[in-house]
Design a protein around this motif. Structure first.
Motif, mmCIF file in Angstrom:
data_model
loop_
_atom_site.group_PDB
_atom_site.id
_atom_site.type_symbol
_atom_site.label_atom_id
_atom_site.label_comp_id
_atom_site.label_asym_id
_atom_site.label_seq_id
_atom_site.Cartn_x
_atom_site.Cartn_y
_atom_site.Cartn_z
ATOM 1 N N TRP A 1 -57.506 -30.860 -45.768
ATOM 2 C CA TRP A 1 -58.567 -31.164 -44.809
ATOM 3 C C TRP A 1 -58.400 -32.591 -44.276
ATOM 4 O O TRP A 1 -57.577 -33.353 -44.791
ATOM 5 N N ARG A 2 -59.173 -32.887 -43.269
ATOM 6 C CA ARG A 2 -59.156 -34.255 -42.692
ATOM 7 C C ARG A 2 -60.556 -34.861 -42.733
ATOM 8 O O ARG A 2 -61.539 -34.145 -42.604
ATOM 9 N N LYS A 3 -60.590 -36.184 -42.822
ATOM 10 C CA LYS A 3 -61.860 -36.945 -42.681
ATOM 11 C C LYS A 3 -61.761 -37.698 -41.346
ATOM 12 O O LYS A 3 -60.864 -38.515 -41.144
ATOM 13 N N ILE A 4 -62.718 -37.412 -40.406
ATOM 14 C CA ILE A 4 -62.668 -38.014 -39.061
ATOM 15 C C ILE A 4 -64.040 -38.554 -38.702
ATOM 16 O O ILE A 4 -65.058 -38.219 -39.328
ATOM 17 N N ASP A 5 -63.987 -39.374 -37.622
ATOM 18 C CA ASP A 5 -65.275 -39.882 -37.118
ATOM 19 C C ASP A 5 -65.832 -38.913 -36.107
ATOM 20 O O ASP A 5 -65.220 -37.877 -35.799
ATOM 21 N N ALA A 6 -67.004 -39.254 -35.542
ATOM 22 C CA ALA A 6 -67.718 -38.361 -34.640
ATOM 23 C C ALA A 6 -67.323 -38.551 -33.191
ATOM 24 O O ALA A 6 -67.924 -37.955 -32.292
ATOM 25 N N THR A 7 -66.324 -39.384 -32.923
ATOM 26 C CA THR A 7 -65.936 -39.637 -31.532
ATOM 27 C C THR A 7 -65.113 -38.487 -31.028
ATOM 28 O O THR A 7 -64.620 -37.641 -31.796
ATOM 29 N N ASP B 1 -62.293 -29.965 -40.178
ATOM 30 C CA ASP B 1 -62.423 -31.425 -40.321
ATOM 31 C C ASP B 1 -63.812 -31.789 -40.833
ATOM 32 O O ASP B 1 -64.827 -31.158 -40.465
ATOM 33 N N VAL B 2 -63.824 -32.799 -41.693
ATOM 34 C CA VAL B 2 -65.100 -33.303 -42.217
ATOM 35 C C VAL B 2 -65.431 -34.600 -41.450
ATOM 36 O O VAL B 2 -64.656 -35.568 -41.497
ATOM 37 N N VAL B 3 -66.589 -34.608 -40.743
ATOM 38 C CA VAL B 3 -66.973 -35.728 -39.847
ATOM 39 C C VAL B 3 -67.965 -36.642 -40.560
ATOM 40 O O VAL B 3 -68.919 -36.159 -41.169
ATOM 41 N N ASN B 4 -67.715 -37.928 -40.411
ATOM 42 C CA ASN B 4 -68.679 -38.933 -40.899
ATOM 43 C C ASN B 4 -69.260 -39.701 -39.703
ATOM 44 O O ASN B 4 -68.532 -40.037 -38.767
ATOM 45 N N GLN B 5 -70.555 -39.966 -39.801
ATOM 46 C CA GLN B 5 -71.238 -40.776 -38.770
ATOM 47 C C GLN B 5 -71.186 -42.249 -39.136
ATOM 48 O O GLN B 5 -71.319 -42.612 -40.304
ATOM 49 N N GLN B 6 -71.004 -43.024 -38.096
ATOM 50 C CA GLN B 6 -70.969 -44.477 -38.327
ATOM 51 C C GLN B 6 -72.354 -44.965 -38.722
ATOM 52 O O GLN B 6 -73.365 -44.553 -38.162
#
Length: 790
Positions: free
Chosen positions: A636-642, A734-739
């Motif tokens: 899996w990937r860890k990505i931002d919300a952009t 993908d797993v999204v993290n919010q800033q």
């Protein structure tokens, strides 16, 4: 004269009951004791030879040469006509020549050759008188004192060969009519009258016939001497032209024969005695004979005597048979053979309680008949012996066997002695005198099972067996010979009387083969693509004999589909034992060869798990299976919300195996982001924000973020993950993290009420924004999980 002793008739050859034989002559006159080659011999002056008891003879005057009718002369074919007897020249000038021809024909009728018949001598009775008449009278009569001794109770008859010429004379009224009489102690007793050799009244030539009288019995208990008389009742000289030869007194006593059937019985069984009374070949009636048979000791008439046979009343005294159960005496009185009856039988059953050989012969018989030869009845119970033999060494030195004879089947009652029924010894040796039932005295008609059982450490399944039986007596048929022996269904024998059966069960050790398979990483151990596994096949013969050539194969179908076989790695230990080959078509590795006794053969080889392999390696060898699951991967990937979906590094996770209820079933794996090679942590992907966890057992897991990338909001909500067994790598969405929002510092001089209000309002807005973001993010994660390959 010489007096003969009385003779037994020996009428038949013992062992041919029912077949008539000639009687025994006790007196025979062939008129050849003196030669008539140079001149005829007057019968009044003739003396017979030894066969005739050196007998002298008389005749009525008219039947002697003195009467001048060419009678009473002993002649042969070359004898000249006696000049002193004008009767030989009277009415028929060829009378002497006719008599010469009769002498030849009489010799031929007795079975002489032509050259012998020329010298055959006969007695003339031509009745060639000038008047053509002659008084009836005696042609020949024995004259010596004492006569021929007779056996009391025996039967005697008279016979002779007679020739006649001119039988049609006077319309056949002048044929000779002979009376044959026996003389007993001087008294004449006619036996048969009116006998003639003329059988064809149209034939003027010489006709020859053997004339036979009826028989007479000499009274038992009396001594008698015998003679004979031949009388011609025809009183004419026209025709009545006769010559005769070989008058005999014959003992025509029937023969008695005895037989047991069967001749072999077991104690308590019955045998039928058959007494056969056989007539002589004259087939004259023989009446009022008697038989008493005193059986040997121990042999008695059976409880059901079953007295019978074909003998029946014909004439004279009443016919009586006596057979009393339990008695050892059988008798028959008043027995008869009718005229032309060849034989008859008497039967009764006997039994004996004890084994033995019972001989019943002349010494047991009292009878006026000719005695039988010995008849033997053997009474013997059947016997069975069962022995053990080994064709090979025992599987184990302590293996032993127990032999048994049973009634009632394989698990029935043991009837033999058990003293020596279990073997001792080692190797292939059975100690003499062991492993035997001994000789068992059996019962006829009972079925006996021949069994063996294990003793000591024996496992009967480790041996093959055959059974062979022989009957020393040669009576029992259908016995097994080299037959396969099955302890669960042993053969049975139903013995007959008198058999002595010896059986041997021969065991041969079998190779005891077993198979196993091992993998160096351990069965059930998880393996990963790129791993090398070493398989070892074991072929074990724990038996005491080598195997036949066998082929043991390893089915690699479910191995080489996900791994590569290193064919150069195939090795056999011990080296040189058999050969191992791999067939790429059938995907089988086969070892072929002989496994020596007490030997283990090992075949080893390696395989390397293919990249991208998934599922399990399943190796099947001779019914033995070794399985190794192939580890799966999770990515899996860890990505931002952009919109750019930038990767976020430094996240930390836990991956926990769970059951259907979400409860942990194993130890959680801590996963930190590897950002450089080589990766030494659970994450094997060196790219920051990209995760690849290998060696997972396919199943259900929960993935939980435990540390968010710097500047981003932690998402502690568990993500449900299914690691697929149908693909090497399961890819998550993908797993999204919010800033995280920036922190606002307060103004200098303190906060007024407005500032506090503004701050509270900002916090509420931030909370609302987080809630909206979480609601939007959940569907995306669930959608990502739905896109993971099954």
């Amino acid at each position: 004269m010489t007096i003969q002793r009385a003779q037994d008739a020996n009428a038949t050859v013992a062992g041919t009951p029912g077949t008539t034989q000639p009687g025994t002559p006790v007196y025979t006159e062939d008129f050849s004791n003196h030669t008539a080659a140079s001149g005829a011999i007057n019968v009044i002056g003739y003396t017979g030879g030894a066969a005739a008891g050196n007998m002298s003879y008389t005749a009525d005057w008219q039947y002697t040469p003195a009467a001048g009718q060419c009678n009473g002369w002993i002649l042969r074919s070359t004898t000249p006509t006696p000049m002193t007897d004008l009767g030989c020249y009277n009415n028929q000038s060829t009378a002497w020549a006719s008599l010469q021809d009769m002498a030849i024909q009489l010799g031929l009728a007795q079975g002489q050759t032509s050259s012998q018949a020329v010298a055959n001598q006969a007695l003339s009775e031509s009745t060639n008188a000038p008047s053509g008449a002659i008084a009836a009278g005696t042609e020949l009569k024995t004259a010596s004192a004492g006569g021929i001794p007779a056996v009391p109770g025996h039967y005697y008859a008279i016979s002779g060969y007679f020739a006649a010429a001119n039988c049609p004379a006077q319309g056949g009224n002048s044929i000779p009519r002979e009376t044959l009489s026996i003389i007993i102690n001087g008294a004449i007793t006619p036996l048969s009258s009116g006998l003639t050799p003329c059988t064809d009244l149209t034939n003027w030539g010489v006709q020859v016939k053997k004339l036979q009288s009826a028989a007479i019995q000499i009274p038992s208990g009396s001594n008698a001497s015998l003679g004979l008389s031949i009388y011609n009742a025809t009183a004419t000289g026209s025709g009545n032209d006769v010559a005769f030869d070989l008058p005999q007194i014959v003992d025509v006593t029937p023969q008695l024969d005895k037989a047991f059937s069967p001749a072999l019985i077991a104690p308590g069984q019955t045998s039928t005695v058959t007494l056969t009374v056989t007539n002589t070949s004259d087939l004259m009636a023989k009446t009022d004979w008697s038989i008493t048979d005193a059986l040997p000791a121990g042999l008695v008439i059976a409880p059901n005597p079953a007295a019978g046979g074909t003998c029946a009343q014909a004439a004279g005294n009443a016919f009586v048979r006596t057979a009393v159960a339990g008695s050892n005496v059988f008798s028959a009185t008043g027995g008869d053979l009718a005229l032309n009856q060849a034989s008859c039988t008497l039967t009764f059953d006997v039994t004996a309680a004890a084994e033995g050989t019972y001989i019943n012969g002349p010494g047991n018989i009292t009878s006026n008949l000719n005695p039988p030869a010995n008849a033997t009845l053997t009474v013997r119970a059947p016997r069975i012996t069962l022995n053990k033999a080994l064709a090979t060494p025992r599987v184990a030195a302590t293996d032993q066997f127990t032999m048994a004879i049973r009634t009632g089947g394989a698990s029935g009652t043991v009837v033999n002695s058990t003293a020596n029924s279990t073997t001792t010894g080692a190797g292939s040796t059975v100690t003499a005198g062991t492993g035997t039932t001994g000789t068992y005295v059996a019962t006829t008609g009972t079925a006996y099972s021949l069994t063996e059982a294990s003793s000591g450490t024996t496992v009967l399944g480790n041996y093959s067996a055959t059974i062979s039986c022989t009957d020393i007596a040669g009576l029992q048929t259908g016995l097994p010979n080299g037959a396969v022996y099955n302890p669960a269904a042993p053969p049975t024998i139903t013995p007959i009387a008198g058999v002595n059966i010896a059986c041997t069960i021969t065991n041969s050790a079998l190779p005891i083969l077993s198979y196993s398979k091992d993998v160096d990483k351990g069965a059930g151990t998880l393996v990963n693509p790129g791993d090398t596994l070493t398989y070892t096949l074991s072929i074990v013969n724990s038996g005491s004999v080598p195997s036949a050539t066998i082929a043991a194969f390893d089915d690699l179908t479910n191995v080489v589909s996900m791994a590569s076989l290193n064919t150069s790695s195939i090795t056999i230990t011990p080296a040189g034992t058999g050969a191992a080959t791999y067939d790429a078509t059938t995907k089988k590795l086969t070892w072929t060869g002989i496994v020596p006794a007490n030997t283990t053969i090992r075949v080893s080889y390696t395989v390397t798990v293919n990249a991208g392999a998934f599922g399990q390696l399943r190796n099947a060898f001779m019914g033995k299976t070794v399985t190794n699951p192939i580890g799966a991967s999770l990515q899996w990937r860890k990505i931002d919300a952009t919109v750019a979906k930038n990767g976020l590094t430094a996240a930390t996770w836990t991956l926990t195996p769970v059951n259907g209820a979400g409860q942990p079933t194993g130890t959680a794996i801590t996963i930190t982001d590897c950002v450089s090679t080589p990766c030494t942590v659970a994450d094997t992907d060196p790219a920051g924000g990209q995760f690849l966890v290998k060696g997972l057992v396919p199943g259900t897991y929960q993935l939980v973020e435990t540390k968010a990338p710097s500047g981003y909001v932690l998402n502690p909500t568990p993500i449900n993950v299914t690691v697929s067994a149908a693909t090497q790598t399961t890819v998550l969405a993908d797993v999204v993290n919010q800033q995280a929002p920036p922190i606002v510092l307060p103004l200098t001089g303190g906060l007024g009420t407005d500032a506090i209000a503004y701050g509270a309002t900002a916090l509420l807005g931030l909370a609302a924004a987080l809630i909206i973001w979480q609601l939007r993010r959940r569907p995306r994660l669930e959608e990502g999980q739905r896109h993971v390959a099954p």
